[in-house]
Scaffold this motif. Structure first.
Motif, mmCIF file in Angstrom:
data_model
loop_
_atom_site.group_PDB
_atom_site.id
_atom_site.type_symbol
_atom_site.label_atom_id
_atom_site.label_comp_id
_atom_site.label_asym_id
_atom_site.label_seq_id
_atom_site.Cartn_x
_atom_site.Cartn_y
_atom_site.Cartn_z
ATOM 1 N N PHE A 131 0.866 -1.175 0.000
ATOM 2 C CA PHE A 131 0.000 0.000 0.000
ATOM 3 C C PHE A 131 0.904 1.227 0.000
ATOM 4 C CE2 PHE A 131 -2.073 -3.502 2.085
ATOM 5 C CZ PHE A 131 -3.311 -3.549 1.466
ATOM 6 N N VAL A 132 0.801 2.041 -1.055
ATOM 7 C CA VAL A 132 1.683 3.204 -1.186
ATOM 8 C C VAL A 132 0.824 4.433 -1.439
ATOM 9 C CG1 VAL A 132 3.682 4.189 -2.357
ATOM 10 C CG2 VAL A 132 3.444 1.694 -2.203
ATOM 11 N N SER A 133 1.013 5.477 -0.613
ATOM 12 C CA SER A 133 0.233 6.699 -0.735
ATOM 13 C C SER A 133 1.130 7.914 -0.540
ATOM 14 C CB SER A 133 -0.885 6.689 0.317
ATOM 15 O OG SER A 133 -1.618 7.886 0.271
ATOM 16 N N THR A 134 0.979 8.901 -1.395
ATOM 17 C CA THR A 134 1.710 10.178 -1.351
ATOM 18 C C THR A 134 3.206 9.979 -1.145
ATOM 19 O OG1 THR A 134 1.242 10.550 1.009
ATOM 20 C CG2 THR A 134 -0.315 11.485 -0.583
ATOM 21 N N SER A 135 3.775 9.111 -1.972
ATOM 22 C CA SER A 135 5.201 8.792 -1.890
ATOM 23 C C SER A 135 5.846 8.901 -3.267
ATOM 24 C CB SER A 135 5.386 7.378 -1.327
ATOM 25 O OG SER A 135 4.893 7.314 0.002
ATOM 26 N N THR A 136 7.164 8.828 -3.304
ATOM 27 C CA THR A 136 7.925 8.919 -4.547
ATOM 28 C C THR A 136 8.796 7.685 -4.699
ATOM 29 O OG1 THR A 136 7.969 11.331 -4.409
ATOM 30 C CG2 THR A 136 9.616 10.291 -5.829
ATOM 31 N N ILE A 137 8.747 7.100 -5.902
ATOM 32 C CA ILE A 137 9.595 5.953 -6.233
ATOM 33 C C ILE A 137 10.301 6.331 -7.524
ATOM 34 C CG2 ILE A 137 9.647 3.493 -6.776
ATOM 35 C CD1 ILE A 137 6.893 3.346 -5.245
ATOM 36 N N PHE A 151 -0.006 -8.146 -4.487
ATOM 37 C CA PHE A 151 -1.042 -7.134 -4.665
ATOM 38 C C PHE A 151 -0.475 -5.759 -4.293
ATOM 39 C CE2 PHE A 151 -4.066 -4.404 -2.420
ATOM 40 C CZ PHE A 151 -5.016 -4.202 -3.418
ATOM 41 N N ALA A 152 -0.862 -4.741 -5.057
ATOM 42 C CA ALA A 152 -0.473 -3.372 -4.702
ATOM 43 C C ALA A 152 -1.649 -2.424 -4.900
ATOM 44 C CB ALA A 152 0.703 -2.908 -5.545
ATOM 45 N N PHE A 153 -1.867 -1.546 -3.926
ATOM 46 C CA PHE A 153 -2.776 -0.412 -4.059
ATOM 47 C C PHE A 153 -1.922 0.834 -3.956
ATOM 48 C CE2 PHE A 153 -5.365 3.037 -2.422
ATOM 49 C CZ PHE A 153 -6.370 3.060 -3.377
ATOM 50 N N MET A 154 -1.984 1.678 -4.996
ATOM 51 C CA MET A 154 -1.138 2.864 -5.052
ATOM 52 C C MET A 154 -2.008 4.084 -5.310
ATOM 53 S SD MET A 154 2.138 1.255 -7.006
ATOM 54 C CE MET A 154 3.131 2.691 -6.597
ATOM 55 N N GLU A 155 -1.830 5.129 -4.478
ATOM 56 C CA GLU A 155 -2.668 6.314 -4.569
ATOM 57 C C GLU A 155 -1.834 7.585 -4.403
ATOM 58 O OE1 GLU A 155 -6.865 7.493 -2.594
ATOM 59 O OE2 GLU A 155 -5.302 6.916 -1.177
ATOM 60 N N ASN A 156 -1.926 8.474 -5.403
ATOM 61 C CA ASN A 156 -1.287 9.796 -5.356
ATOM 62 C C ASN A 156 0.229 9.740 -5.171
ATOM 63 O OD1 ASN A 156 -3.834 11.066 -5.648
ATOM 64 N ND2 ASN A 156 -4.188 10.819 -3.444
ATOM 65 N N ASN A 157 0.874 8.880 -5.960
ATOM 66 C CA ASN A 157 2.326 8.724 -5.913
ATOM 67 C C ASN A 157 2.964 9.234 -7.189
ATOM 68 O OD1 ASN A 157 2.516 7.007 -3.407
ATOM 69 N ND2 ASN A 157 1.112 5.780 -4.640
ATOM 70 N N ILE A 167 5.982 0.379 -13.036
ATOM 71 C CA ILE A 167 5.365 -0.687 -12.244
ATOM 72 C C ILE A 167 5.251 -1.924 -13.126
ATOM 73 C CG2 ILE A 167 3.321 -1.438 -10.972
ATOM 74 C CD1 ILE A 167 2.675 1.552 -10.517
ATOM 75 N N SER A 168 5.798 -3.050 -12.686
ATOM 76 C CA SER A 168 5.642 -4.305 -13.417
ATOM 77 C C SER A 168 4.928 -5.321 -12.527
ATOM 78 C CB SER A 168 6.999 -4.860 -13.870
ATOM 79 O OG SER A 168 7.740 -5.353 -12.769
ATOM 80 N N ALA A 169 4.072 -6.131 -13.149
ATOM 81 C CA ALA A 169 3.313 -7.137 -12.411
ATOM 82 C C ALA A 169 3.157 -8.375 -13.282
ATOM 83 C CB ALA A 169 1.944 -6.587 -12.028
ATOM 84 N N ASP A 170 3.364 -9.554 -12.678
ATOM 85 C CA ASP A 170 3.161 -10.782 -13.439
ATOM 86 C C ASP A 170 1.669 -11.099 -13.535
ATOM 87 O OD1 ASP A 170 2.471 -11.877 -10.973
ATOM 88 O OD2 ASP A 170 4.191 -13.233 -10.873
ATOM 89 N N ASP A 171 1.324 -12.189 -14.211
ATOM 90 C CA ASP A 171 -0.079 -12.486 -14.498
ATOM 91 C C ASP A 171 -0.879 -12.980 -13.300
ATOM 92 O OD1 ASP A 171 1.139 -14.949 -14.354
ATOM 93 O OD2 ASP A 171 0.271 -15.724 -16.195
ATOM 94 N N VAL A 175 -2.634 -4.863 -9.490
ATOM 95 C CA VAL A 175 -2.280 -3.485 -9.143
ATOM 96 C C VAL A 175 -3.525 -2.638 -9.338
ATOM 97 C CG1 VAL A 175 -0.828 -1.495 -9.661
ATOM 98 C CG2 VAL A 175 0.087 -3.800 -9.951
ATOM 99 N N THR A 176 -3.850 -1.838 -8.350
ATOM 100 C CA THR A 176 -4.987 -0.929 -8.462
ATOM 101 C C THR A 176 -4.599 0.388 -7.800
ATOM 102 O OG1 THR A 176 -7.365 -0.686 -8.063
ATOM 103 C CG2 THR A 176 -6.079 -1.759 -6.332
ATOM 104 N N GLY A 177 -5.336 1.449 -8.119
ATOM 105 C CA GLY A 177 -5.028 2.736 -7.507
ATOM 106 C C GLY A 177 -5.584 3.884 -8.311
ATOM 107 N N CYS A 178 -5.219 5.092 -7.885
ATOM 108 C CA CYS A 178 -5.677 6.291 -8.571
ATOM 109 C C CYS A 178 -4.751 7.458 -8.252
ATOM 110 C CB CYS A 178 -7.108 6.626 -8.158
ATOM 111 S SG CYS A 178 -7.293 6.946 -6.393
ATOM 112 N N GLY A 179 -4.754 8.458 -9.119
ATOM 113 C CA GLY A 179 -4.023 9.690 -8.884
ATOM 114 C C GLY A 179 -2.517 9.572 -8.943
ATOM 115 N N ASN A 180 -1.988 8.503 -9.546
ATOM 116 C CA ASN A 180 -0.548 8.314 -9.634
ATOM 117 C C ASN A 180 0.006 8.982 -10.890
ATOM 118 O OD1 ASN A 180 -0.092 6.370 -7.346
ATOM 119 N ND2 ASN A 180 -1.645 5.244 -8.504
ATOM 120 N N VAL A 181 1.254 9.429 -10.820
ATOM 121 C CA VAL A 181 1.963 9.952 -11.985
ATOM 122 C C VAL A 181 3.089 8.976 -12.289
ATOM 123 C CG1 VAL A 181 3.391 11.813 -12.869
ATOM 124 C CG2 VAL A 181 1.438 12.338 -11.401
ATOM 125 N N LEU A 182 3.023 8.335 -13.456
ATOM 126 C CA LEU A 182 4.073 7.461 -13.937
ATOM 127 C C LEU A 182 4.655 8.129 -15.169
ATOM 128 C CD1 LEU A 182 2.075 5.460 -12.341
ATOM 129 C CD2 LEU A 182 3.303 3.703 -13.609
#
Length: 187
Positions: A131-137, A151-157, A167-171, A175-182
């Motif tokens: 779970f990642v929120s308001t962070s930088t990677i 599983f990952a939930f990412m919001e506003n990162n 972000i990479s994910a196998d089959d 991954v779910t979330g909203c408001g992210n900048v990639l």
């Protein structure tokens, strides 16, 4: 300060501890090792330049507020069957992954940053939850976040400038979330 030990800097086994405004550095093995249901809270503590993992967490709980985990000879944080929470913590310039999770959960929030690590910023495997929120990677040498059977939930990162993909994910991962900048990640 805890420094220059021939093995781990600090080792907790089945303990409850709080470490504040300290440095754990230049140890010949891990900076900090937690095992057997240990619970540790780090506040404004730096764990850096240890020969192996910065913080090893096995069947334990780690909470970090502020501070940094950087320039360690392996992963910044390596967690197995554990739970970690980082709030405003910097995990950077480690010689392997910034954070490596196996069958563990991790929450990063409130300006946490995972940056400049030699492999992926965050690697989650074996049914881990992230779970990642308001962070930088950013600026990791492989993926920003790499998921395998997790599983990952990412919001506003912000996930940017990683050498491979953001972000990479196998089959079998989700991954779910909203408001992210990639942006500006490699291929």
């Amino acid at each position: 300060s805890v420094e220059g030990n021939q093995r781990d800097g600090v080792e907790f086994n089945g303990a409850i501890a709080q470490i504040e405004t300290s440095q754990i550095l230049n140890n010949e093995e891990n900076g900090l090792s937690l095992s057997s249901n240990t619970s540790v809270q780090l506040t404004d503590t730096s764990v850096f330049n240890n020969s192996e993992v910065g913080i090893s967490v096995v069947s334990s709980v780690l909470q970090g507020v502020g501070g940094q985990i950087s320039q360690n000879g392996d992963d910044g944080i390596e967690a197995s069957n554990s739970s970690i929470t980082l709030s405003g913590t910097f995990v950077s310039n480690n010689s392997s992954h910034g954070i490596s999770l196996s069958n563990s959960s991790a929450e990063l929030r409130d300006g946490a940053q995972v940056s400049g690590n030699a492999l992926s910023g965050i690697r989650a495997t074996d049914r881990s939850s992230l779970f990642v929120s308001t962070s930088t990677i950013d600026e990791n040498e492989q993926d920003g976040v790499s998921l395998s059977d997790s599983f990952a939930f990412m919001e506003n990162n912000t996930v940017t400038l990683n050498s491979q993909v953001g972000i990479s994910a196998d089959d079998v991962s989700l991954v779910t979330g909203c408001g992210n900048v990639l942006s500006n990640n490699g291929t």
